[in-house]
Enzyme design. Structure first.
Site, PDB file in Angstrom:
ATOM      1  N   LYS A  76       0.852  -1.205   0.000  1.00  0.00           N
ATOM      2  CA  LYS A  76       0.000   0.000   0.000  1.00  0.00           C
ATOM      3  C   LYS A  76       0.879   1.243   0.000  1.00  0.00           C
ATOM      4  CE  LYS A  76      -3.729   2.130   2.743  1.00  0.00           C
ATOM      5  NZ  LYS A  76      -4.497   1.995   4.005  1.00  0.00           N
ATOM      6  N   SER A 151      -9.345   1.940   3.255  1.00  0.00           N
ATOM      7  CA  SER A 151      -8.525   2.627   2.275  1.00  0.00           C
ATOM      8  C   SER A 151      -7.523   1.729   1.551  1.00  0.00           C
ATOM      9  CB  SER A 151      -7.766   3.762   2.955  1.00  0.00           C
ATOM     10  OG  SER A 151      -6.945   3.239   3.982  1.00  0.00           O
ATOM     11  N   SER A 175      -9.333  -0.191   7.576  1.00  0.00           N
ATOM     12  CA  SER A 175      -8.855  -0.172   6.196  1.00  0.00           C
ATOM     13  C   SER A 175      -8.198  -1.442   5.670  1.00  0.00           C
ATOM     14  CB  SER A 175      -7.885   0.988   6.006  1.00  0.00           C
ATOM     15  OG  SER A 175      -8.617   2.159   5.851  1.00  0.00           O
TER      16      SER A 175
HETATM   17  N1  GLN Z   1     -12.491   4.801   6.937  1.00  0.00           N
HETATM   18  C1  GLN Z   1     -11.753   5.200   8.085  1.00  0.00           C
HETATM   19  C2  GLN Z   1     -11.255   6.607   7.897  1.00  0.00           C
HETATM   20  O1  GLN Z   1     -11.546   7.185   6.925  1.00  0.00           O
HETATM   21  C3  GLN Z   1     -10.627   4.244   8.358  1.00  0.00           C
HETATM   22  C4  GLN Z   1      -9.515   4.377   7.404  1.00  0.00           C
HETATM   23  C5  GLN Z   1      -8.323   3.545   7.777  1.00  0.00           C
HETATM   24  O2  GLN Z   1      -8.430   2.552   8.485  1.00  0.00           O
HETATM   25  N2  GLN Z   1      -7.169   3.975   7.297  1.00  0.00           N
HETATM   26  O3  GLN Z   1     -10.601   7.150   8.719  1.00  0.00           O
END
Ligand code: GLN
Length: 487
Positions: A76, A151, A175
């Protein structure tokens, strides 16, 4: 050679490692096969932000086939890899090449892994669909009109389409687990501190965890065991020995004696019927394997969403202050230093990142700090205690990963709150710091994958992996492949 090259990429990571160890094909041949598959399918998926084909081939040619992980992986784009661009899905880091490699990645490289490229992500990992990437929208291999989750959506799409046997992701509020669920994968968010954060570009420093997306619990266990462990370069990394991760299934009731708690607060109205049904069936399957299932309560669950959306933006607003156009990435030209900051940040951060910086700055500002950040920290303690109390009654928790399956691209486009609600079942584990594992347990009414989430006490990733492995030995949901090859 036992199989033609185009079938190698269908192997799980564990199978491919074993085949390389036996000399059925070489790391170089396997890397070629992955790159060919990327060439064919990537135009439909947009899983990658950077493909390092030549570097990967050069590395693969030197890889010792006897090493523990002599295979290509994807990373990632919020984890640094020396000499490879790291954009975090943001224009503010366009073209930025970090001078060092994240510890988690480096440990895998030392075990033989070949980094084949960097995967798409919501900008600075803020999002649940990968649509917040400043560069491209990633498509779900199960249905190209839908999101892969986020994400870590690029990593999930790449593994689901079998472009790579496994990929690294990060999980601040879900994420890894939510994209794993949306793409039919096994995704592990380790205990906070278990995998070093050195080289992970910080979003919410008290919540961020690096972990893995793979095809099975066995695959995830292998990658996880190689990256976990104390790192002197990360002050919050834990120095707790890793239990043995040899996953075994014994007898017809392998889960006998295991107590699983199902939190009543996770079956709320609004949850998609196909998700609820599939998750309940999977929990029943765990009881057929011998587990004792009981209802439990995590009474402060309803506060997780507001608490997370104060703490994560607050930490993000501080962490993202370093991107000023001076130290990293491109610089917008201006007359004064102040204007350089304003122009660079104003032009290069996307709308969601700006929203989080404003929310976070507000929550931390003098006069509001106690009302927002202070209160949120107190509620976070209550959420953590809920877990501690439940783990006195049961060994682990089983729950849905997300209230829905993969939604259509654009569905939450103008509604940030609807997007935040996607995280409702994953945020608590980050707030409590406990490990969480998502793995596929069936399909919804539209043929989209549904995941089950297991959460365990701190540092008990072994338990989660063991239970998922037992489930995967008696079911084949994790082996189902998206129809992308037929299109
Ligand atoms: N969707 C959550 C956020 O926007 C978690 C994102 C993540 O785990 N990086 O913060």
């Amino acid at each position: 050679m036992s199989k033609p090259a185009n079938e190698w990429t269908a192997l799980t990571l564990t199978q491919a490692c074993a085949a390389i160890h036996k000399g059925e094909f070489s790391p170089l041949e396997f890397t070629h096969a992955c790159l060919e598959r990327i060439e064919t399918l990537e135009p439909r998926l947009n899983a990658f932000l950077h493909i390092a084909g030549e570097a990967a081939l050069a590395q693969a040619a030197k890889t010792d086939p006897a090493s523990p992980l002599p295979l290509p992986i994807a990373v990632k784009d919020v984890l640094t890899v020396e000499n490879m661009p790291c954009t975090c899905g943001s224009k503010i880091l366009e073209g930025f090449v970090p001078p060092y490699t994240a510890t988690a990645v480096k440990r895998l490289q030392e075990a033989g892994a070949i980094v084949i490229g960097k995967t798409n992500t919501d900008e600075f990992a803020m999002g649940s669909s990968t649509e917040n990437s400043a560069y491209r929208v990633t498509h779900n291999p199960w249905d190209l009109s839908r999101v892969p989750g986020g994400s870590s959506g690029g990593s999930a799409a790449a593994v689901a389409a079998r472009l790579v046997p496994a990929a690294l992701g990060t999980d601040t509020g879900g994420s890894i687990r939510q994209p794993a669920s949306f793409c039919g994968l096994t995704g592990l968010k380790p205990t906070y501190g278990r995998v070093p954060r050195y080289g992970l570009v910080a979003y919410g420093s008290s919540l961020d965890c690096a972990g893995v997306l793979a095809q099975s619990a066995e695959d995830a266990a292998l990658v996880f065991s190689l990256m976990a462990g104390h790192d002197p370069l990360d002050a919050t990394s834990a120095d707790v020995p890793l239990p043995a991760l040899t996953l075994k299934v014994e007898g017809s009731l392998p889960l006998r004696g295991l107590r699983i708690g199902v939190p009543q607060e996770y079956f709320i109205s609004g949850i998609q019927p196909g998700v609820e049904r599939t998750v309940k069936n999977a929990i029943e399957q765990l009881s057929h394997l011998g587990a004792e299932v009981q209802q439990v309560s995590l009474p402060h669950t309803e506060y997780a969403l507001p608490v997370y959306y104060i703490i994560a933006p607050a930490e993000a607003s501080a962490n993202l202050a370093r991107f000023d156009g001076i130290r990293y990435g491109p610089r917008e030209q201006a007359e004064s230093l102040w204007e350089v900051y304003i122009r660079t940040r104003g032009r290069r951060f996307g709308a969601e990142v700006e929203r989080r910086i404003m929310l976070g700055t507000y929550a931390l500002s003098a006069g509001y700090y106690d009302a927002f950040y202070g209160q949120a920290q107190k509620a976070r303690t209550l959420i953590r205690r809920d877990f501690e109390q439940v783990f006195e009654q049961v060994d682990l928790i089983a729950a849905p990963v997300a209230p829905t399956t993969a939604f259509p691209i654009g569905a939450h486009g103008d509604d940030p709150l609807a997007m935040y609600l996607e995280d409702i079942f994953t945020l608590p584990a980050n707030l409590a710091g406990v490990p969480g594992l998502a793995f596929p347990v069936g399909f919804d009414e539209n043929g989209l994958p549904v995941g089950l989430q297991l959460m365990g006490p701190h540092f008990r990733e072994d338990l989660l992996l063991q239970v998922a492995h037992a489930y995967q030995q008696t079911t084949d949901w994790h082996l189902k492949r998206p129809p992308i090859d037929n299109k």
